[in-house]
Design a protein around this motif. Sequence first.
Motif, PDB file in Angstrom:
ATOM      1  N   ARG A 176     -26.150  17.421 -29.921  1.00 14.32           N
ATOM      2  CA  ARG A 176     -26.685  16.868 -28.667  1.00 14.32           C
ATOM      3  C   ARG A 176     -25.757  17.154 -27.482  1.00 14.32           C
ATOM      4  N   THR A 177     -24.490  17.414 -27.756  1.00 14.16           N
ATOM      5  CA  THR A 177     -23.551  17.752 -26.666  1.00 14.16           C
ATOM      6  C   THR A 177     -23.903  19.103 -26.048  1.00 14.16           C
ATOM      7  N   TYR A 237     -21.197  21.186 -42.755  1.00  8.47           N
ATOM      8  CA  TYR A 237     -22.033  21.464 -41.586  1.00  8.47           C
ATOM      9  C   TYR A 237     -21.172  22.088 -40.463  1.00  8.47           C
ATOM     10  N   LYS A 238     -21.579  23.286 -40.046  1.00  7.00           N
ATOM     11  CA  LYS A 238     -20.806  24.005 -39.028  1.00  7.00           C
ATOM     12  C   LYS A 238     -21.691  24.386 -37.838  1.00  7.00           C
ATOM     13  N   CYS A 294     -25.370  13.449 -40.104  1.00 15.61           N
ATOM     14  CA  CYS A 294     -25.553  12.617 -38.905  1.00 15.61           C
ATOM     15  C   CYS A 294     -24.533  12.970 -37.822  1.00 15.61           C
ATOM     16  N   ASP A 295     -23.294  13.261 -38.257  1.00 15.00           N
ATOM     17  CA  ASP A 295     -22.259  13.673 -37.294  1.00 15.00           C
ATOM     18  C   ASP A 295     -22.609  15.010 -36.669  1.00 15.00           C
ATOM     19  N   PHE A 296     -23.162  15.914 -37.500  1.00 13.49           N
ATOM     20  CA  PHE A 296     -23.542  17.240 -37.010  1.00 13.49           C
ATOM     21  C   PHE A 296     -24.673  17.136 -35.975  1.00 13.49           C
TER      22      PHE A 296
END
Length: 596
Positions: free
Chosen positions: A48-49, A28-29, A41-43
């Motif tokens: 959201r940042t 995921y990039k 989930c990390d992506f």
Amino acid sequence: MFKVCGYTCNRNDFLKKHMRLHSGERHYKCEVCGYACNQKCDFKRHMRTHSGERRYMCKICGKEFTGSDQLMKHLRIHTEERPYTCKVCGKSFYQSAHLKQHIKMHSGERPYMCEVCGKAFKRSGILKTHMRIHTGERPYECDVCGKAFKRSGILKTHMRIHTGERQYKCDVCGKTFISSCYLKTHMRIHTGDIPYKCDVCGKAFISSGDLKAHIRIHTGERPYKCDVCGKAFTQNSTLKAHTRIHTRESPFTCEVCGCACKQRGTLKKLMRLHTRERLYKCEVCGYALNQSGDLIDDMKTHSEEGLFMCGVYGKTFKQSGNLKKHMRTHTRERPYMCGVCGKAFPKSCNLKTHMRIHTGERPYKCEVCGFACNQSGSLKKHMVLHKGERPFKCEVCGYACYQSDELTDHMRSHAKEKLCEVCGKEFKLKGNLKTHMRIHTGEKPYKCDVCGYKCNQNGTMKIHMRLHTGERPYKCEVCGEAFKQSGNLTEHTKTHTEERPYMCEVCGHAFRQSCNLKTHMRIHTGERPYNCEVCSKAFAESQTLKAHMRIHTGDGPNKSEVRGYACKQSSDIQGRNRTNVTFAMKHSNMIPGSNT
């Protein structure tokens, strides 16, 4: 069970995700900033940042977070739960990552090294921030003033300048700060803790930054250079303050008196003068001061330690710089020389003030009448005229004046006057008597380099030099005529006003100058003070005596340009020239028909 690390799971898709950790694959990039990760989930949390979405809120303080795990870590601040404990020193932490970083302090491990300068760090984040020193990158910009920073924490602290927020307060003096580290440094003023000591000279400082800047005095390093004049400085803050000299910027204005300052520290000191606030109190004598530096100096007076003594008279000083300046009174050293006239001074501030004579700069201006001067002290003295104050009073006769030097001159009128042993003339000032004695001795110490003219006073030489330079600094505002001396301008001004303040009490005749009245009075008194040494004839004016002396010497300095006729007075030459011009024209081709 997976053979590489022993990880076990009950689903095939979990194993696939785990395998990405070993393969380094980041599926995921982020298309915005290029961030890559191996889990969805990390992506999502990362995205959201950029969107600004913070769906997880702390119910205690209201702070919002992009992920639930971040909220859980944050809650430990309120519960004071510290589940991760160091086995070496017993210190506890909120997060496991913080414990890992701490462990490196004991092991001395610094795995992250800068490829440019070779400096090593315990954390990758610190290395990343450090690299911005070499790249010059400042990604965190202030929305208010546009100033950019290397770290988000510094930006956060900077924003408190605009918001006025000062949440860190000193319990001793009540002073507030925008950062906890500033408060920590400030507290050392009260505790007397000075932990940072110079290995070269032994001088101690309350902050590492002050020590770092001090070390540059010994090394001679001046990394901060002015782009305008090339002057270099040991501190960036000093360069910023210096740059305002070129830009003439004074961004800090006093709300009480309207005075504009180039530095925030200068404004703070000025405000204490208005509020009469004295934050720093000496514990020994109870004396209160408004600057921390003054308190340090005062503390030295209570102990012999730290005092600097003059080897000649034994006088002591609180600062080595003051002793250095004092020693120049013994050595007569004047290291600061004017590049225009060559005059030398013992202090740099004296040279700075002197240079305004050449540049014509008068930075201190009276707001009442517009009077401008080149020294702040001169403006202070001038302002007393508008206030009507006469603070300096004579204890003998009660005479009051507005300047201390004027009172000093007045006090000499009560003291015994200085008497000339040759002619008996009296003087109030010793310097005036010394100058007067040169009339009797014939001493003329001031010599003109152009024509060799000599005189006995420096002021007379300055006026003489204007003959060569053509300088006429005193200009009449009415007709524009310029003069070499201020006295000549004063007398000339009276021609426009028709003022004749000096009147003869005998015949009522009025004069513009006192010297003309004095000469006129000799007509009534019959006084003839100028005697001819040859024939003893007396005259009322010195110029008449000079003209008379040419009879005995045969000297006729006023010579006709046409036939070489010489006379004793300039008035004779004017009449004689008219006769000679007529004679010459008759015997030349200048008059038509003269040869017939």
